[in-house]
Design an enzyme around this catalytic site. Structure first.
Site, PDB file in Angstrom:
ATOM      1  N   ARG A 197       0.886  -1.056   0.046  1.00 58.19           N
ATOM      2  CA  ARG A 197      -0.016  -0.286  -0.084  1.00 58.19           C
ATOM      3  C   ARG A 197       0.744   1.289  -0.192  1.00 58.19           C
ATOM      4  NH1 ARG A 197      -5.568  -0.703   1.306  1.00 58.19           N
ATOM      5  NH2 ARG A 197      -6.022  -2.901   0.792  1.00 58.19           N
ATOM      6  N   ARG A 238      -3.105   6.545   0.135  1.00 59.60           N
ATOM      7  CA  ARG A 238      -3.826   7.639   0.907  1.00 59.60           C
ATOM      8  C   ARG A 238      -2.757   8.266   1.846  1.00 59.60           C
ATOM      9  NH1 ARG A 238      -8.849   4.867   3.133  1.00 59.60           N
ATOM     10  NH2 ARG A 238      -7.129   3.077   3.056  1.00 59.60           N
ATOM     11  N   ARG A 280      -6.449  11.711  -6.932  1.00 61.44           N
ATOM     12  CA  ARG A 280      -7.540  11.111  -7.048  1.00 61.44           C
ATOM     13  C   ARG A 280      -9.052  11.960  -6.634  1.00 61.44           C
ATOM     14  NH1 ARG A 280      -8.871   6.205  -4.510  1.00 61.44           N
ATOM     15  NH2 ARG A 280     -10.744   7.338  -4.873  1.00 61.44           N
ATOM     16  N   ASP A 289      -6.606  -2.964  -7.575  1.00 60.90           N
ATOM     17  CA  ASP A 289      -7.459  -3.546  -6.205  1.00 60.90           C
ATOM     18  C   ASP A 289      -7.640  -5.117  -6.542  1.00 60.90           C
ATOM     19  OD1 ASP A 289      -8.352  -2.701  -3.508  1.00 60.90           O
ATOM     20  OD2 ASP A 289      -9.749  -4.041  -4.359  1.00 60.90           O
ATOM     21  N   TYR A 311     -14.943 -11.619   0.294  1.00 55.42           N
ATOM     22  CA  TYR A 311     -15.714 -10.551  -0.221  1.00 55.42           C
ATOM     23  C   TYR A 311     -16.913 -10.817  -0.899  1.00 55.42           C
ATOM     24  CZ  TYR A 311     -11.803  -7.475   1.307  1.00 55.42           C
ATOM     25  OH  TYR A 311     -11.016  -7.053   2.202  1.00 55.42           O
TER      26      TYR A 311
HETATM   27  O1  1CP Z   1       0.372   0.548  -3.026  1.00 51.40           O
HETATM   28  C1  1CP Z   1      -0.081  -0.616  -3.418  1.00 51.40           C
HETATM   29  O2  1CP Z   1      -0.138  -1.500  -2.376  1.00 51.40           O
HETATM   30  C2  1CP Z   1      -1.138  -0.917  -4.464  1.00 51.40           C
HETATM   31  C3  1CP Z   1      -2.594  -0.540  -4.084  1.00 51.40           C
HETATM   32  C4  1CP Z   1      -3.342  -1.636  -3.675  1.00 51.40           C
HETATM   33  C5  1CP Z   1      -3.383  -2.962  -3.261  1.00 51.40           C
HETATM   34  C6  1CP Z   1      -2.105  -3.574  -3.295  1.00 51.40           C
HETATM   35  C7  1CP Z   1      -4.695  -1.303  -3.314  1.00 51.40           C
HETATM   36  C8  1CP Z   1      -5.475   0.065  -3.646  1.00 51.40           C
HETATM   37  N1  1CP Z   1      -5.537  -2.485  -2.969  1.00 51.40           N
HETATM   38  C9  1CP Z   1      -4.648  -3.401  -2.712  1.00 51.40           C
HETATM   39  C10 1CP Z   1      -4.844  -4.829  -2.701  1.00 51.40           C
HETATM   40  C11 1CP Z   1      -5.910  -4.973  -1.750  1.00 51.40           C
HETATM   41  N2  1CP Z   1      -7.304  -4.660  -1.551  1.00 51.40           N
HETATM   42  C12 1CP Z   1      -6.035  -6.084  -0.589  1.00 51.40           C
HETATM   43  C13 1CP Z   1      -4.721  -6.966  -0.111  1.00 51.40           C
HETATM   44  C14 1CP Z   1      -3.979  -6.192   0.375  1.00 51.40           C
HETATM   45  C15 1CP Z   1      -4.016  -5.935   2.010  1.00 51.40           C
HETATM   46  O3  1CP Z   1      -4.156  -7.105   2.558  1.00 51.40           O
HETATM   47  O4  1CP Z   1      -3.990  -4.855   2.516  1.00 51.40           O
HETATM   48  C16 1CP Z   1      -7.162  -5.994  -0.090  1.00 51.40           C
HETATM   49  C17 1CP Z   1      -7.720  -7.021   1.190  1.00 51.40           C
HETATM   50  C18 1CP Z   1      -8.232  -4.958  -0.729  1.00 51.40           C
HETATM   51  C19 1CP Z   1      -9.475  -4.716  -0.375  1.00 51.40           C
HETATM   52  C20 1CP Z   1      -9.693  -3.510  -0.071  1.00 51.40           C
HETATM   53  N3  1CP Z   1      -9.761  -2.512  -1.048  1.00 51.40           N
HETATM   54  C21 1CP Z   1      -9.872  -2.886   1.141  1.00 51.40           C
HETATM   55  C22 1CP Z   1      -9.692  -3.641   2.430  1.00 51.40           C
HETATM   56  C23 1CP Z   1     -11.126  -3.636   2.815  1.00 51.40           C
HETATM   57  C24 1CP Z   1     -11.106  -4.586   4.260  1.00 51.40           C
HETATM   58  O5  1CP Z   1     -11.841  -5.613   4.153  1.00 51.40           O
HETATM   59  O6  1CP Z   1     -10.912  -4.282   5.205  1.00 51.40           O
HETATM   60  C25 1CP Z   1      -9.873  -1.500   0.785  1.00 51.40           C
HETATM   61  C26 1CP Z   1     -10.266  -0.249   1.988  1.00 51.40           C
HETATM   62  C27 1CP Z   1      -9.800  -1.241  -0.459  1.00 51.40           C
HETATM   63  C28 1CP Z   1     -10.091  -0.014  -1.104  1.00 51.40           C
HETATM   64  C29 1CP Z   1      -8.346   0.670  -1.528  1.00 51.40           C
HETATM   65  N4  1CP Z   1      -7.727  -0.318  -2.407  1.00 51.40           N
HETATM   66  C30 1CP Z   1      -6.413   0.597  -2.723  1.00 51.40           C
HETATM   67  C31 1CP Z   1      -6.795   1.768  -2.115  1.00 51.40           C
HETATM   68  C32 1CP Z   1      -5.754   2.950  -2.262  1.00 51.40           C
HETATM   69  C33 1CP Z   1      -7.971   1.722  -1.342  1.00 51.40           C
HETATM   70  C34 1CP Z   1      -8.702   2.768  -0.716  1.00 51.40           C
HETATM   71  C35 1CP Z   1      -9.410   3.587  -1.773  1.00 51.40           C
HETATM   72  C36 1CP Z   1      -9.648   4.881  -1.411  1.00 51.40           C
HETATM   73  O7  1CP Z   1      -9.157   5.933  -1.909  1.00 51.40           O
HETATM   74  O8  1CP Z   1     -10.889   5.326  -0.721  1.00 51.40           O
END
Ligand code: 1CP
Length: 364
Positions: free
Chosen positions: A51, A55, A64, A100, A175
């Protein structure tokens, strides 16, 4: 753009050997990151952050503004810029593709959205055999914007490797079955234990989709992949082996031409089995010290991790001491890629991340 596309083509499958043909070197092949993944000697411990694109960076928040998360994932210009931002600012050793884990599901037509402050939300959760019809095979034609963005990025990144990624079948199933983020994955586990045949079919479909999504990224030039099984730590090892591992193993076997990182949260009891699923690099969260993780995983694997993501809020001398501890424990591994034990928290000060990169590179 033409130049970028040409370079993308040259570096596709960029890690099989040092040269892609007689004349063209693969710029990322000898990077510290890929060397560590291959358990080769490194000039310094490589570091990147899960990540890292997101943000915590003001330039990300600015870019964004006014664009929904999933829309930004489908715009190659935005994906390219967001992926490059942390590489420029932090000096990390690898880029991770901005996308994502639910993007491939959206691409094949699953009605879902990423809700700000919540995460992925699925309009109609998956519960019965009929729902399998909503999971067709993913083809490159479903995700042309992924191919375009990866190619452009590989051209821009030069010698810095690009990590492609996807969600593993269990975490994607969570999910789909829950309909959104879940604390205890109760419905997911009810399906798994209660209808093992349907569960197996669901994970089989998801493995196909995940594998196809990773192949698109590798074929466009990604030089490593990370398979995120973020929530599989909810299972005991015996059930992981029975209900999940064969599906993850099929995905990992299909991408064996680049280094494969396999990561989950709370997976201390699963580390050995996740390595055995076919990972080259096992990602470890902050709960298990890396030297202990080496004992659990066994020989023949590199490790990735595992600074607690909340430590960025601690005083500087504590950060320094903890980075040192991770580096020392990491020496027990045949290869070590420094990372956090889970993703960068949105409140993180990017200057602290940049400082951690410097500390890791200096080998404090
Ligand atoms: O920089 C990076 O790592 C690339 C961006 C990235 C990655 C690798 C994003 C952007 N998402 C992911 C993978 C992802 N998405 C995972 C696996 C990684 C981890 O365990 O953290 C998971 C579980 C998700 C699902 C997801 N998408 C969540 C988690 C929700 C939960 O179950 O608690 C969330 C909040 C998102 C949205 C998301 N994905 C990425 C961003 C920057 C965001 C936030 C979006 C926003 O700006 O509101």
């Amino acid at each position: 753009m033409a130049l970028q596309l040409a370079r993308g083509a040259v570096t596709a499958h960029g890690t099989i050997g040092p040269m892609s043909d007689e004349s063209s070197p693969r710029p990322a092949y000898d990077s510290a990151f890929l060397r560590a993944c291959r358990r080769e000697p490194v000039p310094h411990t490589p570091v990147w952050f899960m990540r890292q694109a997101g943000r915590a960076l003001p330039e990300y928040r600015k870019l964004r503004e006014g664009t929904a998360m999933l829309d930004s994932c489908m715009r190659p210009d935005m994906v390219t810029e967001i992926t490059l931002q942390p590489v420029r600012r932090l000096g990390v050793d690898a880029a991770i593709f901005f996308s994502d884990i639910v993007v491939p599901l959206k691409a094949i037509g699953v009605d879902l959205d990423i809700v700000p402050g919540v995460g992925p939300v699925v309009a109609e959760p998956f519960r019965t055999a009929r729902d399998l019809d909503r999971l067709p095979v993913l083809t490159p034609e479903h995700v042309p914007y992924i191919t375009e963005a990866v190619r452009a990025l590989v051209g821009e990144l030069g010698a810095t490797p690009l990590i492609g990624f996807a969600g593993a079948p269990f975490t994607l199933a969570s999910y789909l079955v829950e309909g959104g983020p879940s604390r205890n994955h109760a419905r997911t586990k009810a399906l798994m234990y209660g209808e093992p045949e349907l569960w197996s079919q669901l994970l089989d479909r998801l493995a196909d989709i995940t594998l196809a999504f990773l192949r698109v990224q590798i074929d466009a030039g990604a030089s490593a992949v990370q398979l995120f099984d973020s929530w599989v730590g909810a299972l005991p090892a015996q059930d992981y082996r029975a209900f999940v591992q064969p599906h993850s193993a099929r995905v990992l076997a299909g991408v064996g031409d680049v280094p494969r990182i396999h990561f989950g949260v709370g997976t201390g009891e699963l580390l050995h089995d996740m390595g055995a699923a076919g990972a080259d690099v096992v990602g470890v969260d902050w709960r298990v010290p890396l030297d202990e993780a080496v004992r659990r995983i066994g020989p023949g694997k590199a490790l990735q991790g595992n600074l607690d993501p909340t430590l960025v809020f601690a005083p500087d001398d504590v950060v320094r001491r903890k980075v040192h501890e991770v580096l020392v424990a990491g020496k027990a591994a045949e290869g070590h890629v420094f990372n956090l034990g889970h993703g960068v928290l949105p409140e993180t000060d990017p200057d602290v991340l940049a400082r951690i990169v410097d500390l890791v590179h200096a080998g404090v």
